[in-house]
Design a protein around this motif. Sequence first.
Motif, PDB file in Angstrom:
ATOM      1  N   VAL A  12       1.359 -11.102   3.366  1.00 61.06           N
ATOM      2  CA  VAL A  12       2.988 -10.542   4.276  1.00 61.06           C
ATOM      3  C   VAL A  12       4.250 -12.198   4.554  1.00 61.06           C
ATOM      4  N   GLN A  13       5.796 -11.608   3.904  1.00 61.79           N
ATOM      5  CA  GLN A  13       6.066 -12.889   4.102  1.00 61.79           C
ATOM      6  C   GLN A  13       7.513 -12.237   5.014  1.00 61.79           C
ATOM      7  N   GLU A  14       7.491 -10.831   5.171  1.00 58.19           N
ATOM      8  CA  GLU A  14       8.036 -10.307   6.300  1.00 58.19           C
ATOM      9  C   GLU A  14       7.730 -10.684   7.727  1.00 58.19           C
ATOM     10  N   LEU A  23      -5.457   4.349  -0.253  1.00 58.66           N
ATOM     11  CA  LEU A  23      -4.372   4.304  -0.303  1.00 58.66           C
ATOM     12  C   LEU A  23      -3.505   5.430   0.802  1.00 58.66           C
ATOM     13  N   ALA A  24      -2.384   4.644   1.756  1.00 57.31           N
ATOM     14  CA  ALA A  24      -2.047   5.949   3.165  1.00 57.31           C
ATOM     15  C   ALA A  24      -1.483   6.955   2.049  1.00 57.31           C
ATOM     16  N   GLY A  25      -1.325   8.202   2.424  1.00 56.13           N
ATOM     17  CA  GLY A  25      -0.484   9.581   1.865  1.00 56.13           C
ATOM     18  C   GLY A  25       0.857   9.211   2.127  1.00 56.13           C
ATOM     19  N   ASP A  26       1.385   7.437   2.849  1.00 61.03           N
ATOM     20  CA  ASP A  26       2.957   8.136   2.091  1.00 61.03           C
ATOM     21  C   ASP A  26       3.016   6.219   1.718  1.00 61.03           C
ATOM     22  N   GLY A  27       1.890   5.888   0.653  1.00 59.65           N
ATOM     23  CA  GLY A  27       2.201   4.846  -0.043  1.00 59.65           C
ATOM     24  C   GLY A  27       2.747   3.889   0.493  1.00 59.65           C
ATOM     25  N   GLN A  28       2.225   3.146   1.276  1.00 57.76           N
ATOM     26  CA  GLN A  28       3.367   1.835   2.097  1.00 57.76           C
ATOM     27  C   GLN A  28       2.014   0.836   2.650  1.00 57.76           C
ATOM     28  N   THR A  29       0.904   1.109   3.207  1.00 53.76           N
ATOM     29  CA  THR A  29       0.085   0.887   3.394  1.00 53.76           C
ATOM     30  C   THR A  29      -1.346   0.906   2.465  1.00 53.76           C
ATOM     31  N   ALA A  30      -2.303   0.042   2.348  1.00 54.14           N
ATOM     32  CA  ALA A  30      -3.792   0.788   1.737  1.00 54.14           C
ATOM     33  C   ALA A  30      -4.933  -0.089   2.731  1.00 54.14           C
ATOM     34  N   ARG A  31      -6.209   1.142   2.770  1.00 53.26           N
ATOM     35  CA  ARG A  31      -7.345  -0.112   3.682  1.00 53.26           C
ATOM     36  C   ARG A  31      -8.195   0.015   2.619  1.00 53.26           C
ATOM     37  N   VAL A  44      -9.905  -5.405   4.571  1.00 52.43           N
ATOM     38  CA  VAL A  44      -8.178  -5.538   4.836  1.00 52.43           C
ATOM     39  C   VAL A  44      -7.045  -4.924   4.846  1.00 52.43           C
ATOM     40  N   ASP A  45      -6.376  -5.014   5.249  1.00 52.70           N
ATOM     41  CA  ASP A  45      -4.988  -3.611   5.243  1.00 52.70           C
ATOM     42  C   ASP A  45      -4.402  -4.749   3.845  1.00 52.70           C
ATOM     43  N   TYR A  46      -3.388  -3.777   3.445  1.00 53.89           N
ATOM     44  CA  TYR A  46      -2.643  -4.217   2.732  1.00 53.89           C
ATOM     45  C   TYR A  46      -1.253  -3.308   2.992  1.00 53.89           C
ATOM     46  N   MET A  47       0.239  -4.125   2.966  1.00 50.00           N
ATOM     47  CA  MET A  47       1.092  -3.919   2.982  1.00 50.00           C
ATOM     48  C   MET A  47       2.026  -4.319   1.877  1.00 50.00           C
ATOM     49  N   LYS A  48       2.876  -2.944   1.842  1.00 52.98           N
ATOM     50  CA  LYS A  48       3.863  -2.916   0.248  1.00 52.98           C
ATOM     51  C   LYS A  48       5.593  -3.888   0.875  1.00 52.98           C
ATOM     52  N   LYS A  99       5.744  -5.093  -4.068  1.00 53.66           N
ATOM     53  CA  LYS A  99       4.685  -5.628  -4.158  1.00 53.66           C
ATOM     54  C   LYS A  99       3.445  -5.862  -3.221  1.00 53.66           C
ATOM     55  N   TRP A 100       1.931  -5.317  -3.015  1.00 56.25           N
ATOM     56  CA  TRP A 100       0.732  -5.588  -2.085  1.00 56.25           C
ATOM     57  C   TRP A 100       1.165  -6.615  -1.943  1.00 56.25           C
ATOM     58  N   LYS A 101       0.780  -7.104  -0.754  1.00 54.37           N
ATOM     59  CA  LYS A 101       0.210  -7.937   0.021  1.00 54.37           C
ATOM     60  C   LYS A 101      -0.821  -8.452   1.477  1.00 54.37           C
ATOM     61  N   ILE A 102      -1.558  -9.175   1.401  1.00 52.43           N
ATOM     62  CA  ILE A 102      -2.604  -9.066   2.505  1.00 52.43           C
ATOM     63  C   ILE A 102      -1.677  -8.997   4.145  1.00 52.43           C
ATOM     64  N   TRP A 103      -2.069  -8.728   4.824  1.00 57.74           N
ATOM     65  CA  TRP A 103      -1.876  -8.347   6.097  1.00 57.74           C
ATOM     66  C   TRP A 103      -2.356  -8.790   7.619  1.00 57.74           C
ATOM     67  N   HIS A 104      -2.814  -7.431   7.309  1.00 60.29           N
ATOM     68  CA  HIS A 104      -4.833  -8.296   8.019  1.00 60.29           C
ATOM     69  C   HIS A 104      -6.150  -8.043   6.698  1.00 60.29           C
ATOM     70  N   LEU A 105      -6.690  -9.268   7.651  1.00 61.74           N
ATOM     71  CA  LEU A 105      -8.082  -9.314   6.683  1.00 61.74           C
ATOM     72  C   LEU A 105      -9.663 -10.326   7.936  1.00 61.74           C
ATOM     73  N   PHE A 106     -10.323  -9.040   7.657  1.00 63.37           N
ATOM     74  CA  PHE A 106     -11.574  -9.377   8.580  1.00 63.37           C
ATOM     75  C   PHE A 106     -12.877  -9.413   7.804  1.00 63.37           C
ATOM     76  N   LEU A 107     -13.319 -10.954   7.702  1.00 60.54           N
ATOM     77  CA  LEU A 107     -13.951 -11.701   7.227  1.00 60.54           C
ATOM     78  C   LEU A 107     -15.657 -11.627   7.919  1.00 60.54           C
ATOM     79  N   SER A 108     -16.244 -10.397   7.241  1.00 65.40           N
ATOM     80  CA  SER A 108     -17.809 -10.301   8.699  1.00 65.40           C
ATOM     81  C   SER A 108     -18.856 -11.809   7.678  1.00 65.40           C
TER      82      SER A 108
END
Length: 265
Positions: free
Chosen positions: A48-50, A122-130, A159-163, A167-176
């Motif tokens: 994410v860049q915003e 994909l979230a119901g509103d289409g703005q984020t994904a998990r 991973v949580d993704y944000m649009k 464009k889809w971007k990585i927002w939160h990432l947990f690497l276990s």
Amino acid sequence: MCDQKQVYTDDELIGRVWDIEEIKNLTSRRVYYVANDMRREELEDLWVQEPEHRATSSFGQNWGYYVGMDRIAEFYVGNHEKRRQAKLDEICAKHSEIEKTEENIGLGCMRLNPITTPQIELAGDGQTARAMWFNTGMMAELDEDLEPVSNWVFEKMGVDYMKEGGKWKIWHLFLSLEHFSGSGVNPDDTPLEPALPEKPYQEEFGTPDIAFLAHNVRYNWWDNYPDEPKPYQTFSVKDSYAPEGHPAMQSDETMKLWNRGLLKW
């Protein structure tokens, strides 16, 4: 929270299928960036860049989370570059024939972590994904005697993704980190709890902003973190892969149980 919208038009369904494919491509691109040691480019191109999203972004591993793109970059890029330079200095101190040049930084180093078995919601509103993935690969480097040291690596990634701007971007990432063992080493000879100097991942992770045992590898079938994504309508940080979504962050009592390895899902 379950996906509240059960019926989509044909155009909406096509758009959602396309979004899922874009998320797959984005996450696969990260594999190549990591393999080519393009960490700075990864954060610039794939994350994410915003400003409001940069401030709440996070990168987590077994020992906690870095929060905010500046802190993620400080660890993920800056600390990584310092470690690579220190390793080259160590090698050059014993081998005068090797020059201390930029081209030799990362000499003998390799990391490959292909991703498999995606579960994408994909979230119901289409703005984020998990999504959750398994990473199975290897890492290798040279020691100060120019002998190769390599490990098999098994990881689970949430991973949580944000649009942003379509464009889809990585927002939160947990690497276990689930398990790692030396290449060519009998797993029976790998200690369950190696001595601290033999914990390269924990040492590499440094001092996170939120430090706690976020995934207990001794009980990896118990805590099941990160967990599989479930259908949801709109983003909620409490149900995300951000620090606030970790079950141990919900109460002091839970945190105590988690760190003692006694929490069972």
